[in-house]
Design a protein around this motif. Structure first.
Motif, short mmCIF file in Angstrom:
data_model
loop_
_atom_site.label_atom_id
_atom_site.label_comp_id
_atom_site.label_asym_id
_atom_site.label_seq_id
_atom_site.Cartn_x
_atom_site.Cartn_y
_atom_site.Cartn_z
N TYR B 174 0.87 -1.31 0.00
CA TYR B 174 -0.36 0.00 -0.10
C TYR B 174 0.82 1.30 0.08
N LYS B 175 1.28 1.84 -1.03
CA LYS B 175 2.18 2.73 -1.27
C LYS B 175 1.34 4.11 -1.23
N THR B 176 0.61 4.20 -0.18
CA THR B 176 -0.41 5.28 0.00
C THR B 176 -0.03 5.79 1.32
N ASP B 177 -0.47 7.13 1.76
CA ASP B 177 -0.35 7.74 3.03
C ASP B 177 -1.72 7.48 3.89
N LYS B 178 -2.58 6.76 2.99
CA LYS B 178 -3.85 6.34 3.83
C LYS B 178 -3.59 5.30 4.87
N LEU B 179 -2.59 4.62 4.58
CA LEU B 179 -2.34 3.59 5.74
C LEU B 179 -1.87 3.95 6.83
N LYS B 180 -2.83 3.70 7.92
CA LYS B 180 -2.44 4.47 9.26
C LYS B 180 -1.90 3.41 10.28
N PHE B 181 -0.81 3.54 11.10
CA PHE B 181 -0.64 2.64 12.06
C PHE B 181 -0.53 3.33 13.32
N SER B 182 -1.07 2.63 14.52
CA SER B 182 -1.07 3.35 15.88
C SER B 182 -0.43 2.09 16.59
N ASN B 183 0.61 2.60 17.69
CA ASN B 183 1.51 1.62 18.07
C ASN B 183 1.35 1.53 19.56
N TYR B 184 1.26 0.67 20.31
CA TYR B 184 1.17 0.61 21.62
C TYR B 184 2.27 -0.39 22.33
N VAL B 185 2.42 -0.28 23.52
CA VAL B 185 3.41 -1.31 24.50
C VAL B 185 2.45 -1.76 25.37
N LEU B 186 2.37 -3.02 25.10
CA LEU B 186 1.40 -3.86 26.24
C LEU B 186 2.16 -4.94 27.04
N GLY B 187 1.70 -5.10 28.36
CA GLY B 187 2.52 -6.17 29.00
C GLY B 187 3.41 -5.62 29.86
N GLN B 188 3.02 -5.43 31.18
CA GLN B 188 3.98 -4.86 32.19
C GLN B 188 5.38 -5.42 32.18
N LEU B 189 5.66 -6.73 31.95
CA LEU B 189 7.09 -7.25 32.07
C LEU B 189 7.62 -7.34 30.62
#
Lengths: 417, 492
Positions: B174-189
């Motif tokens: 998908y060479k387009t800027d409409k592809l969005k990502f959002s990142n999370y860090v899960l897990g305390q350990l």
């Protein structure tokens, strides 16, 4: 949580209260394939014969071909019992057959000669009411005794005589000497006004083996006389030939092979048999094979006289021709068509005369056709007196023949140039 | 990532203005880790301490571009004349370090996390700011062919365990800027990275917000796999029907993204999760789309028939031979009843036993080494079936039924559906054995009832079929030509 408990509380009583009702394994059932009814020694007794496929214990080693054990050793057993009613006889049979009799797979029902003459309605009432017997079982009238018919086994055809009878019925369209009739068809015909049934007749012939002749009168088998009894199977074969004509649930006569063929033409049955026209004056004969046929029945009421117009159309192929004419001439073919049509017309008229005047039973369904085409007159005038009116119906027969092919050669065999 | 650390932004977490103390603090947190490398570099302007984790950071790169660069600084470098403890990070990163992937940090916990990740940390004499350079390089599997979702046509790439690689595999489609990502860090350990991606304006914003909300609310100690995430965010965790698609192939993910679905990717997991899906998406195979429409429709219908066979064949056989005998044609009845001669078990027990053995064989075959796997499978089926019939434990016709069911089971493309269908099959066998054909009807109605009421993220699990619009059915039972499926092609 409440939902889960609630649903469990509902499901458990359903299972416990209904349980596995009607769970029967095949090994607890004796599958009945043939059913026979005869007149007993006493006046109002019936002998019921049951041909079933039980299992015979075979060698444990041969379990490997477990499914083929029926192909090796004979696997059928025939029992008979006599009582006043069919239900009573079946009860007596359960004394000698240890498993539960299951009638859902019945292939043929053979009715003995004397029963056909008198007690047909009692028997048919039993079958009509009982849901256990399936309506697609074939009906046959035995020429003599049903238990003798069922105990004749044609080993080259099948182990079970009921199965070989069923095979013979299915193939009878090839010979055109009998037309199959099922139990449900019988109910249909019998319960509608203006139509009488005709049922195929079966006769059996025993083949005597050489050992029997050598031993002469010293028979090893013991004749047992208990009420539920085992019937010994003997080798032989069956012939299903003529049709038995009924009137009011009583057997009144038999129509022979040629008449059966014409009956098939009139009622539009499937016929694939052959027909020979012999012309000794011209030293030739024609052999036809019927491919397709249709019969149409039209009834008219003219000045109080019932007229039935029977139109039969036949497609035939010329299979055998001894003669001198060349077959590529359209005139020749048309002359053959005329000959066949006239011969068929004569035969059909003769059949109708026999059935109308001698037997006086309406097996063609002319009454029913009259009801279909003129319902009000039928209901008002003809319904109740149809038995007396039927012999006075005027019939007119038209046969249309088309010869479709004449074989692969145009010149008949034997002509030398 | 910053959210967690911002919460612990107390005084004790900040760096101090003392090089020794800083280094000691970091070292004590990472408590004698054998692979921790602490080194010093001296140059004209002062003393630098470099800390990185061996085997997780790219040692070559560090040597060549950080250490060598720092050492090469000459006496009076043009730009470094006004370097001081407060601005050394900016100056060094601008003029010396051969990388722009740099970050400034003042928090100890932050630095520790970065070192564990494989980045390098540089301290300057007595400054309370540290420079963090991205140098992560870990051993990972290369992009290989997919093992579990094999198709005939199409790309055969599969995801790997590295999140960055997986995201790249999606991005290149998908060479387009409409592809969005959002990142999370899960897990305390575990501090696992989790990414959610969607295509803007195609996926409904409401759905994106809902799923983001659920993912960010996850509060566990470790995230071991992406399937754990789905169990924590799904609507009906106790249901037997899976409400998601778990796939190993980037082309499937990209296909679903274009239909407005959301993909969830997790570090250390070679599978991607797609939500929300209806039941039918688990029954589709990408081969349907790579083939022509009529061929695709034919094979899709074949698959549906296979699924019906795998659910209903054995229960119907059981019902017909125990409760409703009259349906069987008489000649078949002779064959079946002869086959049951001498069999000690009732039909019900026999069927359950054989089904269980087949499932056990299949489960065992998964763990066998590949060379033996297929041989054992064939051997097992033929020999065990034949031996059981010869010994008289089961009847021959039952072995045929079970084999056809086992073969039809393999027509199910998705592993998740396979497991659900096996369970339904077992329950249906029990229903047939107890009530006969009435039981099969009754149980089918129960299952359908449950399915119809089942909702995921507000959408029914039987989605295009349940509202019932025929225009939505063109991709479920048949595969319409591409022009009708992709709405953008119509404009051309």
């Amino acid at each position: 949580m409440k939902k889960i408990i609630g649903s469990i509380l509902i499901v458990i009583p359903i299972v416990l209260m209904t349980g596995c009702y009607d769970y029967t394994e095949y090994e607890e059932m004796q599958l009945v394939f043939g059913f026979g009814i005869d007149k007993g020694e006493e006046d109002d007794e019936l002998i019921v014969t049951v041909q079933s496929s039980g299992f015979k214990k075979t060698d444990v080693q041969s379990m490997g071909g477990g499914g083929s054990s029926s192909g090796g050793s004979p696997n059928s057993s025939i029992n008979k019992a006599s009582s006043k009613t069919i239900m009573g006889a079946i009860d007596k049979l359960q004394q000698i057959i240890s498993k539960e009799l299951f009638f859902g797979y019945i292939k043929v029902i053979v009715v003995g000669n004397e029963v056909a003459k008198e007690h047909m309605d009692d028997i048919m009432a039993f079958f009509y009411m009982s849901p256990r017997v399936r309506g697609s079982a074939y009906l046959l009238i035995a020429e003599d005794k049903a238990y003798d018919t069922l105990s004749t086994v044609n080993l080259s055809d099948s182990d079970l005589s009921a199965k070989s009878l069923e095979n013979a019925i299915n193939k009878s369209v090839r010979s055109g000497v009998a037309f199959p009739i099922k139990l449900s068809d019988y109910y249909n015909i019998e319960l509608s006004n203006g139509w009488e049934p005709a049922i195929p007749q079966v006769s059996y012939y025993r083949t005597k083996s050489k050992e029997d002749e050598e031993q002469g009168g010293d028979t090893k088998e013991k004749e047992t006389n208990t009420n539920p009894n085992i019937v010994q199977e003997e080798d032989g074969y069956h012939l299903i030939r003529e049709m038995v004509v009924f009137k009011d649930n009583k057997k009144i006569g038999v129509i022979d092979e040629r008449e059966t063929l014409c009956f098939g033409f009139i009622t539009g049955q499937k016929i694939n048999s052959s027909y020979v026209i012999d012309m000794p004056s011209e030293d030739s004969f024609l052999g036809f094979r019927f491919l397709k046929n249709a019969g149409k029945l039209n009834t008219k009421i003219e000045e109080g006289q019932i007229k039935a117009e029977i139109k039969v159309s036949v497609n035939a192929s010329l299979d055998e021709y001894k003669g001198k004419k060349k077959l590529d001439d359209i005139e020749v073919i048309q002359s053959f068509e005329d000959k066949l049509s006239q011969a068929l017309k004569k035969d059909i008229e003769k059949t109708i005369a026999t059935v109308q005047k001698e037997l006086k039973a309406d097996i063609f369904g002319i009454g029913r056709r009259l009801f279909q085409q003129h319902p009000y007159q039928w209901n008002d005038h003809y319904k109740d007196d149809w038995e007396e009116l039927f012999p006075n119906v005027k019939t007119e027969v038209k046969v249309k023949v088309k010869i479709l092919n004449t074989g692969s050669n145009v010149e008949p065999f034997g002509i030398k140039e | 990532m910053d959210k967690q650390n911002q919460a612990v932004d107390s005084c004790s977490n900040r760096l101090e203005n003392n090089l020794e103390k800083n280094v000691k603090a970091i070292k004590s947190k990472l408590k004698n880790d054998k692979y921790l490398v602490v080194g010093k570099v001296f140059n004209f302007y002062g003393e630098y301490t470099i800390i990185y984790m061996e085997k997780m950071a790219d040692k070559d790169w560090i040597n060549r571009y950080i250490i060598a660069a720092l050492r090469k600084i000459e006496r009076r470098h043009r730009h470094l004349s006004d370097i001081s403890t407060s601005n050394w990070v900016e100056t060094i990163s601008r003029y010396v370090i051969n990388s722009v992937n740099v970050k400034k940090s003042r928090l100890k916990s932050d630095i520790v996390t970065e070192i564990i990740k494989g980045n390098t940390c540089i301290f300057y004499n007595n400054s309370d700011k540290a420079l963090v350079i991205g140098t992560r390089k870990v051993d990972k599997r290369s992009v290989e062919k997919t093992q579990t979702e094999v198709t005939v046509l199409g790309s055969k790439e599969a995801f790997t365990e590295d999140l960055a690689t997986n995201i790249v595999l999606i991005k290149r489609r998908y060479k387009t800027d409409k592809l969005k990502f959002s990142n999370y860090v899960l897990g305390q350990l575990s501090n696992t990275d989790v990414t959610i991606c969607w295509i803007q304006d195609t996926a409904s914003q409401q759905l994106v917000d809902e799923i983001s909300r659920r993912v960010s609310k996850i509060d566990v100690d470790i995230i071991y796999d992406v399937s754990m995430i789905i169990q924590l965010i799904e609507d009906n965790p106790l249901s037997i029907w899976s409400q998601h698609v778990l796939t190993e192939r980037p082309d499937i993910v990209s296909n679903h993204l274009a239909e407005g679905k959301i993909a969830i990717l997790c570090d250390n997991s070679p599978f991607a999760l797609i939500v929300p899906v209806s039941l039918f998406y688990n029954l589709m195979s990408p081969d349907d789309y790579y083939e022509r429409p009529i061929v695709g429709t034919f094979f899709r219908l074949l698959r549906y028939i296979g699924i019906i066979i795998s659910i209903y064949l054995s229960p119907l056989y059981l019902a017909f031979t125990t409760h409703n005998h009259a349906i069987v044609p008489p000649d078949l009845a002779i064959t079946i009843s002869d086959g049951r001669v001498g069999v000690p078990f009732p039909s019900f027990v026999e069927l359950l036993l054989m089904t269980f053995i087949i499932d056990l064989l299949r489960e065992a075959g998964i763990r066998l080494p590949r060379a033996m796997g297929s041989a054992i499978g064939i051997l097992g089926a033929v020999v065990i079936g034949q031996a059981a019939v010869s010994a008289g434990y089961v009847s021959a016709s039952l072995v045929i039924i079970i084999s056809i069911t086992a073969i039809a089971n393999f027509a199910i493309p998705s592993n998740l559906m396979f497991n659900s269908i096996r369970i339904v099959n077992y329950l249906m066998i029990v229903a047939a054995g107890i009530f006969g054909i009435f039981g099969i009807h009754f149980f089918s109605i129960l299952v359908l009832w449950q399915l119809v009421r089942h909702k995921t993220y507000g959408i029914s699990i039987l989605a295009p079929v349940v509202p019932g619009k025929t225009s939505a059915l063109k991709d479920i039972f048949v595969r319409a030509p591409i022009g009708k499926l992709r709405k953008n092609m119509k404009k051309n």
